[in-house]
Design a protein around this motif. Structure first.
Motif, PDB file in Angstrom:
ATOM      1  N   ARG A  86     -13.912  35.374 -29.360  1.00  0.00           N
ATOM      2  CA  ARG A  86     -13.997  35.923 -28.012  1.00  0.00           C
ATOM      3  C   ARG A  86     -15.021  35.155 -27.201  1.00  0.00           C
ATOM      4  O   ARG A  86     -16.071  34.744 -27.708  1.00  0.00           O
ATOM      5  CB  ARG A  86     -14.371  37.412 -28.059  1.00  0.00           C
ATOM      6  CG  ARG A  86     -13.244  38.312 -28.514  1.00  0.00           C
ATOM      7  CD  ARG A  86     -13.713  39.747 -28.672  1.00  0.00           C
ATOM      8  NE  ARG A  86     -14.267  40.258 -27.427  1.00  0.00           N
ATOM      9  CZ  ARG A  86     -14.953  41.403 -27.359  1.00  0.00           C
ATOM     10  NH1 ARG A  86     -15.179  42.103 -28.452  1.00  0.00           N
ATOM     11  NH2 ARG A  86     -15.407  41.824 -26.201  1.00  0.00           N
ATOM     12  N   ASP A  87     -14.722  34.991 -25.930  1.00  0.00           N
ATOM     13  CA  ASP A  87     -15.636  34.235 -25.067  1.00  0.00           C
ATOM     14  C   ASP A  87     -15.970  34.982 -23.790  1.00  0.00           C
ATOM     15  O   ASP A  87     -16.499  34.409 -22.848  1.00  0.00           O
ATOM     16  CB  ASP A  87     -15.015  32.874 -24.708  1.00  0.00           C
ATOM     17  CG  ASP A  87     -13.619  33.013 -24.130  1.00  0.00           C
ATOM     18  OD1 ASP A  87     -13.180  34.156 -23.895  1.00  0.00           O
ATOM     19  OD2 ASP A  87     -12.965  31.978 -23.908  1.00  0.00           O
ATOM     20  N   LEU A  88     -15.670  36.292 -23.742  1.00  0.00           N
ATOM     21  CA  LEU A  88     -15.997  37.106 -22.572  1.00  0.00           C
ATOM     22  C   LEU A  88     -16.381  38.505 -23.036  1.00  0.00           C
ATOM     23  O   LEU A  88     -15.571  39.231 -23.615  1.00  0.00           O
ATOM     24  CB  LEU A  88     -14.801  37.171 -21.617  1.00  0.00           C
ATOM     25  CG  LEU A  88     -15.014  37.964 -20.318  1.00  0.00           C
ATOM     26  CD1 LEU A  88     -16.121  37.341 -19.483  1.00  0.00           C
ATOM     27  CD2 LEU A  88     -13.726  38.032 -19.514  1.00  0.00           C
ATOM     28  N   PHE A  89     -17.623  38.883 -22.789  1.00  0.00           N
ATOM     29  CA  PHE A  89     -18.146  40.187 -23.195  1.00  0.00           C
ATOM     30  C   PHE A  89     -18.649  40.927 -21.963  1.00  0.00           C
ATOM     31  O   PHE A  89     -19.447  40.374 -21.181  1.00  0.00           O
ATOM     32  CB  PHE A  89     -19.290  40.025 -24.200  1.00  0.00           C
ATOM     33  CG  PHE A  89     -18.895  39.318 -25.472  1.00  0.00           C
ATOM     34  CD1 PHE A  89     -18.482  40.024 -26.578  1.00  0.00           C
ATOM     35  CD2 PHE A  89     -18.924  37.921 -25.541  1.00  0.00           C
ATOM     36  CE1 PHE A  89     -18.114  39.371 -27.742  1.00  0.00           C
ATOM     37  CE2 PHE A  89     -18.562  37.262 -26.697  1.00  0.00           C
ATOM     38  CZ  PHE A  89     -18.148  37.987 -27.805  1.00  0.00           C
ATOM     39  N   VAL A  90     -18.210  42.156 -21.790  1.00  0.00           N
ATOM     40  CA  VAL A  90     -18.611  42.946 -20.624  1.00  0.00           C
ATOM     41  C   VAL A  90     -19.106  44.315 -21.083  1.00  0.00           C
ATOM     42  O   VAL A  90     -18.655  44.842 -22.104  1.00  0.00           O
ATOM     43  CB  VAL A  90     -17.447  43.120 -19.629  1.00  0.00           C
ATOM     44  CG1 VAL A  90     -17.050  41.778 -19.026  1.00  0.00           C
ATOM     45  CG2 VAL A  90     -16.257  43.775 -20.293  1.00  0.00           C
ATOM     46  N   THR A  91     -20.034  44.872 -20.312  1.00  0.00           N
ATOM     47  CA  THR A  91     -20.597  46.187 -20.612  1.00  0.00           C
ATOM     48  C   THR A  91     -20.874  46.917 -19.305  1.00  0.00           C
ATOM     49  O   THR A  91     -21.367  46.322 -18.344  1.00  0.00           O
ATOM     50  CB  THR A  91     -21.914  46.072 -21.410  1.00  0.00           C
ATOM     51  OG1 THR A  91     -21.684  45.307 -22.591  1.00  0.00           O
ATOM     52  CG2 THR A  91     -22.437  47.447 -21.779  1.00  0.00           C
ATOM     53  N   VAL A  92     -20.562  48.203 -19.275  1.00  0.00           N
ATOM     54  CA  VAL A  92     -20.870  49.061 -18.133  1.00  0.00           C
ATOM     55  C   VAL A  92     -21.858  50.121 -18.600  1.00  0.00           C
ATOM     56  O   VAL A  92     -21.567  50.871 -19.543  1.00  0.00           O
ATOM     57  CB  VAL A  92     -19.599  49.731 -17.570  1.00  0.00           C
ATOM     58  CG1 VAL A  92     -19.945  50.638 -16.387  1.00  0.00           C
ATOM     59  CG2 VAL A  92     -18.583  48.688 -17.147  1.00  0.00           C
ATOM     60  N   LYS A 182     -13.490  46.641 -20.596  1.00  0.00           N
ATOM     61  CA  LYS A 182     -13.351  45.949 -21.883  1.00  0.00           C
ATOM     62  C   LYS A 182     -11.880  45.654 -22.180  1.00  0.00           C
ATOM     63  O   LYS A 182     -11.541  44.589 -22.708  1.00  0.00           O
ATOM     64  CB  LYS A 182     -13.958  46.789 -23.003  1.00  0.00           C
ATOM     65  CG  LYS A 182     -15.485  46.688 -23.107  1.00  0.00           C
ATOM     66  CD  LYS A 182     -16.005  47.520 -24.259  1.00  0.00           C
ATOM     67  CE  LYS A 182     -17.454  47.188 -24.573  1.00  0.00           C
ATOM     68  NZ  LYS A 182     -18.379  47.412 -23.472  1.00  0.00           N
ATOM     69  N   ARG A 183     -10.998  46.576 -21.864  1.00  0.00           N
ATOM     70  CA  ARG A 183      -9.571  46.339 -22.103  1.00  0.00           C
ATOM     71  C   ARG A 183      -9.067  45.183 -21.235  1.00  0.00           C
ATOM     72  O   ARG A 183      -8.269  44.359 -21.693  1.00  0.00           O
ATOM     73  CB  ARG A 183      -8.769  47.602 -21.803  1.00  0.00           C
ATOM     74  CG  ARG A 183      -9.007  48.751 -22.780  1.00  0.00           C
ATOM     75  CD  ARG A 183      -7.914  49.788 -22.647  1.00  0.00           C
ATOM     76  NE  ARG A 183      -8.200  51.031 -23.348  1.00  0.00           N
ATOM     77  CZ  ARG A 183      -8.035  51.241 -24.643  1.00  0.00           C
ATOM     78  NH1 ARG A 183      -7.621  50.235 -25.407  1.00  0.00           N
ATOM     79  NH2 ARG A 183      -8.290  52.411 -25.192  1.00  0.00           N
ATOM     80  N   VAL A 184      -9.523  45.117 -20.000  1.00  0.00           N
ATOM     81  CA  VAL A 184      -9.123  44.016 -19.126  1.00  0.00           C
ATOM     82  C   VAL A 184      -9.685  42.699 -19.650  1.00  0.00           C
ATOM     83  O   VAL A 184      -8.991  41.679 -19.709  1.00  0.00           O
ATOM     84  CB  VAL A 184      -9.593  44.267 -17.677  1.00  0.00           C
ATOM     85  CG1 VAL A 184      -9.317  43.050 -16.801  1.00  0.00           C
ATOM     86  CG2 VAL A 184      -8.894  45.492 -17.096  1.00  0.00           C
ATOM     87  N   ALA A 185     -10.961  42.700 -20.045  1.00  0.00           N
ATOM     88  CA  ALA A 185     -11.604  41.472 -20.516  1.00  0.00           C
ATOM     89  C   ALA A 185     -11.000  40.969 -21.825  1.00  0.00           C
ATOM     90  O   ALA A 185     -11.053  39.763 -22.111  1.00  0.00           O
ATOM     91  CB  ALA A 185     -13.106  41.703 -20.693  1.00  0.00           C
ATOM     92  N   LEU A 190      -4.886  39.007 -18.194  1.00  0.00           N
ATOM     93  CA  LEU A 190      -5.696  39.646 -17.158  1.00  0.00           C
ATOM     94  C   LEU A 190      -7.125  39.124 -17.142  1.00  0.00           C
ATOM     95  O   LEU A 190      -7.768  39.074 -16.085  1.00  0.00           O
ATOM     96  CB  LEU A 190      -5.709  41.163 -17.359  1.00  0.00           C
ATOM     97  CG  LEU A 190      -4.358  41.877 -17.337  1.00  0.00           C
ATOM     98  CD1 LEU A 190      -4.551  43.378 -17.538  1.00  0.00           C
ATOM     99  CD2 LEU A 190      -3.631  41.607 -16.034  1.00  0.00           C
ATOM    100  N   SER A 191      -7.642  38.744 -18.297  1.00  0.00           N
ATOM    101  CA  SER A 191      -9.036  38.306 -18.367  1.00  0.00           C
ATOM    102  C   SER A 191      -9.274  36.993 -17.622  1.00  0.00           C
ATOM    103  O   SER A 191     -10.423  36.647 -17.337  1.00  0.00           O
ATOM    104  CB  SER A 191      -9.476  38.155 -19.822  1.00  0.00           C
ATOM    105  OG  SER A 191      -8.707  37.162 -20.483  1.00  0.00           O
ATOM    106  N   PHE A 192      -8.203  36.255 -17.296  1.00  0.00           N
ATOM    107  CA  PHE A 192      -8.346  35.003 -16.552  1.00  0.00           C
ATOM    108  C   PHE A 192      -8.019  35.179 -15.072  1.00  0.00           C
ATOM    109  O   PHE A 192      -7.955  34.187 -14.344  1.00  0.00           O
ATOM    110  CB  PHE A 192      -7.435  33.928 -17.160  1.00  0.00           C
ATOM    111  CG  PHE A 192      -7.898  33.435 -18.504  1.00  0.00           C
ATOM    112  CD1 PHE A 192      -8.833  32.416 -18.599  1.00  0.00           C
ATOM    113  CD2 PHE A 192      -7.415  34.005 -19.676  1.00  0.00           C
ATOM    114  CE1 PHE A 192      -9.268  31.956 -19.835  1.00  0.00           C
ATOM    115  CE2 PHE A 192      -7.843  33.559 -20.914  1.00  0.00           C
ATOM    116  CZ  PHE A 192      -8.774  32.540 -20.993  1.00  0.00           C
TER     117      PHE A 192
END
Length: 439
Positions: A86-92, A182-185, A190-192
């Motif tokens: 994985r190369d994209l990590f997101v947190t809210v 997180k589901r989008v990322a 969608l992540s691009f």
């Protein structure tokens, strides 16, 4: 009747559509197709091979996909990337309340870590409010109409919660927004999306870039397909629709029963607290029975605490998952309707072209070929997202039900331990009384 070989779409390393298996079959083979949302906004397939028609699947067989046996440990999401890849990590997280003369609202911190070249920096930290998440989802739907977009939590409607600025409401919403992002990322397409890039990195979002493309495309589809009735939805998509209807009914029943249980537990908790208070007051006026009565009161209060904790966990863990998947069903139905519109547009244009060709023998218009490509692209993307959704659903519900079992066991263990301690107390009291009588 064949329309001709469809054009090709720039490949991103995904499988040709001819190699894509039915998503409802037993084989867990990854599905994927690429949508080109730039240029002339037309979607093309990786090659010109038409989609193979698969045998229909029954609703009961679809429900059998939700298995909670140990063999699910070996079921892997074909699109889920490991931590190493994985190369994209997101947190809210970190919700904050903002009060101004015009409005009061909550913002959330959105943190991003990435190694993608599409981002200028490896780390970002911005604050976003709910309407920003809503803007992102709308943009994803506009630019990726063939894909399933994860749902957002309801803006205002949340059963049992009146104050949308309460701590419980904000906490529940924050978790739902974090899951959405997180589901989008984690999505391979969608992540691009450039709108996600802007959402994660831009200091100020330009949300006034409107729905011009969607409006034009929507009007075009309605204009062409408005007077045309869809011949027949392919069997695999009919099975999807039937499954969604049945699944939605089951979730609605669970939600209603869970709401009743929570209400009854709340009423029972009130009575139980009053019940324990009676024993406490009785112990103050009955010296000989003071210790046993205080023991009963303590047991009742322990059971109250365990029941309250169980109710809170049910409200915080079970209900949000149920609501998320009810919203997911609506999103999936929306994509199915769009797919049907695309098919109706293709069939309408094809019939019109056939009539013209019979009259004056004109060649098949390019627009018909493009419509065929869009339908095939819709089919491939929808099947891929359906398989991904099914995999996520199995994992989510297995985790949810396992957690429910653990919490119920914990609840009854606390109650059992409390009443067992009372038995020991009563036995000690009985021994003391016998000793006193003997002396």
């Amino acid at each position: 009747m064949s329309v001709g070989a469809p054009r090709g779409l720039a490949s991103s390393g995904q499988k040709p559509i001819a190699e894509i298996l039915h998503p409802l079959s037993a084989t867990e083979e990854p599905l994927s197709a690429t949508v080109n949302v730039g240029g002339d906004k037309e979607a093309w397939l990786a090659n010109g091979t038409p989609v193979e028609t698969s045998s229909p699947a029954s609703v009961s067989s679809l429900f059998n996909r939700l298995q909670l046996d140990d063999d699910l440990e070996d079921v892997r999401d074909p699109y889920a990337s490991s931590t190493e890849t994985r190369d994209l990590f997101v947190t809210v997280d970190d919700p904050k309340k903002h009060v101004s003369t015009m409005e009061t609202y909550i913002t959330y911190r959105v943190s991003t870590k990435t190694t993608r070249i599409e981002f200028d920096l490896p780390d970002y930290c911005v604050r976003r409010r709910y309407q920003d998440f809503d803007w992102l989802r709308m943009k994803l739907e506009d630019s990726q109409p063939t894909h399933l977009i994860p749902p957002l939590p309801e803006k205002f409607v949340m059963k049992g919660v009146v104050d949308r600025f309460s701590e419980d409401f904000v906490e529940t919403r924050m978790k739902a927004l974090d899951k959405f992002l997180k589901r989008v990322a984690d999505h391979p397409v969608l992540s691009f999306n450039p709108h996600l890039n802007a959402f994660l990195s831009a200091k100020d979002l330009n949300k006034r870039q409107g729905l011009a493309l969607l409006t034009k495309v929507g009007e075009s589809v309605k204009h062409v397909a408005g007077g045309y009735k869809l011949r027949a939805r392919p069997p695999e998509f009919c099975a999807m629709g039937d499954y969604l209807d049945t699944f939605n009914q089951k979730l609605g029943t669970i939600d209603r029963i869970a709401q009743r249980i929570l209400k009854e537990q709340s009423e029972y908790l009130t009575e139980l607290r009053e019940y324990g208070t009676v024993y406490s007051s009785w112990a103050g006026s009955e010296e000989e029975l003071r210790r046993p009565l205080e023991g009963v009161a303590g047991c009742v209060m322990t059971c109250c605490g365990a029941l309250e904790e169980q109710s809170d966990k049910m409200s915080q863990d079970l209900l949000p998952v149920i609501r998320e998947y009810v919203l997911y069903i609506e999103s999936m139905k929306n994509v199915l309707r769009k797919r049907d519109q695309s098919q109706a547009e293709y069939e309408g244009r094809l019939e019109a072209a056939i009539l013209r060709k019979q009259e004056d023998r004109t060649p098949m218009p390019v627009e018909v070929e493009k419509c065929q490509d869009k339908v095939e692209c819709f089919n491939a993307d929808l099947k891929a997202d359906w398989e991904r959704w099914q995999s996520n659903k199995r994992q989510d519900f297995k985790q949810l039900l396992t957690g429910m079992a653990d919490k119920n066991i914990n609840h009854y263990e606390k109650c059992q331990a409390a009443w067992e301690s009372l038995i020991t107390l009563l036995q000690d009291k009985q021994t003391e009384d016998k000793t006193s009588e003997t002396n």
